[in-house]
Write an enzyme that holds these catalytic residues in place. Structure first.
Site, PDB file in Angstrom:
ATOM      1  N   ASP A  51     -24.157  37.747   2.372  1.00 42.50           N
ATOM      2  CA  ASP A  51     -23.516  37.018   3.465  1.00 42.50           C
ATOM      3  C   ASP A  51     -22.401  37.857   4.075  1.00 42.50           C
ATOM      4  O   ASP A  51     -21.795  38.687   3.398  1.00 42.50           O
ATOM      5  CB  ASP A  51     -22.921  35.706   2.961  1.00 42.50           C
ATOM      6  CG  ASP A  51     -23.974  34.638   2.727  1.00 42.50           C
ATOM      7  OD1 ASP A  51     -25.072  34.740   3.300  1.00 42.50           O
ATOM      8  OD2 ASP A  51     -23.699  33.695   1.961  1.00 42.50           O
ATOM      9  N   ARG A  56     -29.943  38.757   8.789  1.00 41.28           N
ATOM     10  CA  ARG A  56     -29.802  37.361   9.220  1.00 41.28           C
ATOM     11  C   ARG A  56     -28.792  37.351  10.361  1.00 41.28           C
ATOM     12  O   ARG A  56     -27.631  37.718  10.177  1.00 41.28           O
ATOM     13  CB  ARG A  56     -29.303  36.475   8.084  1.00 41.28           C
ATOM     14  CG  ARG A  56     -28.996  35.032   8.530  1.00 41.28           C
ATOM     15  CD  ARG A  56     -28.064  34.331   7.564  1.00 41.28           C
ATOM     16  NE  ARG A  56     -28.716  34.030   6.303  1.00 41.28           N
ATOM     17  CZ  ARG A  56     -28.123  34.105   5.120  1.00 41.28           C
ATOM     18  NH1 ARG A  56     -26.859  34.496   5.035  1.00 41.28           N
ATOM     19  NH2 ARG A  56     -28.780  33.801   4.018  1.00 41.28           N
TER      20      ARG A  56
END
Length: 319
Positions: free
Chosen positions: A130, A181
């Protein structure tokens, strides 16, 4: 002002103690958080899998303050990988580097990250790193590139479209075929480094989508793995239907199959849109957070845009 307030509250211990004691707060938050235990999270993932959805599991926690906390977070992520394998789930894991020691000791973080990605590789699984606030972007990307230098091709990263630097970062990552992402961004950043207006963030998101989709062609059109664990290069992570349509139309113009990109959404939000994309033949992956440290995650989701206060409340009643 409201956004700044929500972000401040996400970091305030007094607010955490106050809000987490309200039963109604957990009732609302639990719509978007799979539970406090790994067992609860895997039950949710199984239901998602049965509905044709893949998952990425996130053990909630960030900005650990000592090596013991970092080790515990690492062990929780390793346990997630083992349980995914044991239950044969269509899922991978997401990791916040600050949870496994990045803000404590970078060498410790690298050691913990390698332990995770090595175990994931042995189990035939994938790890998504992330992206956090701007102060950690360089360190995060350095460690992702380090993983690929060591031969860990099963590592991807998130990129935030609201940062000015993201186009350059994306081009570098795509040149190495690193799965990305793409998100808009959830932290409060100064206008010197991030687009302050939504329309500019959206335009950047579309530009980065173009780069990612072109990268698919240059990489030989890799597609999602049969077991749903390894994503294609682009993961378009948004609930914004205009951004989704843009990605779909651009991919079609390039002649890409639907399985050469995936869409990602947060657990509990826009289930109708999730299922519509599955019916259209696109891989859809749901970000499934779990754990006792749910408060900062929940508040940050609200703080992405003040309108999300209504968005979350309205989605509580929407199936």
């Amino acid at each position: 002002m409201l956004r700044a307030l929500l972000i401040s509250l996400s970091k305030a211990e007094w607010a955490k103690h106050l809000v987490t004691r309200w039963r109604v707060a957990w009732r609302v938050a639990s719509r978007f958080i799979a539970g406090e235990t790994l067992e609860e999270a895997t039950r949710v993932i199984r239901v998602l899998n049965e509905a044709g959805l893949n998952a990425t599991v996130d053990h909630l926690g960030e900005h650990t303050t000592d090596t013991i906390e970092a080790q515990r977070a690492t062990e929780a992520i390793l346990a997630s990988l083992e349980e995914i394998e044991r239950q044969n789930l269509r899922a991978n894991v997401s990791v916040k580097l600050s949870a496994i020691g990045l803000t404590v000791d970078r060498a410790l973080c690298r050691q913990n990250l390698e332990q995770i990605v090595a175990r994931a590789r042995a189990l035939g699984n994938f790890v998504r790193v992330d992206m956090e606030d701007s102060s950690l972007v360089d360190a995060t990307l350095d460690l992702v590139h380090w993983c690929h230098d060591q031969g860990y091709a099963n590592v991807g990263v998130a990129i935030q479209s609201y940062l000015y630097r993201s186009e350059q970062d994306t081009r570098h990552l795509v040149s190495r075929h690193v799965p990305i992402r793409l998100v808009k961004g959830a932290y409060k950043e100064p206008p010197e480094i991030a687009y302050p207006r939504k329309r500019d963030v959206d335009a950047s998101f579309d530009r980065l989508t173009d780069i990612l989709l072109q990268g698919v062609l240059e990489a030989g059109v890799p597609q999602i793995s049969a077991d749903g664990r390894f994503p294609p290069i682009p993961a378009i992570a948004t609930h914004d239907e205009a951004r989704i349509r843009y990605a779909q139309e651009r991919a079609k113009r390039l002649g890409l199959p639907n399985t050469a990109l995936e869409f990602q959404m947060l657990y509990g939000i826009r289930r109708d849109l999730q299922q519509a994309l599955v019916r259209a033949g696109y891989p859809v992956r749901i970000y499934v957070p779990y754990g006792t440290h749910w408060y900062p995650y929940f508040m940050r989701r609200l703080a992405e845009r003040p309108a999300n206060l209504w968005f979350f409340v309205s989605n509580f009643f929407r199936r």
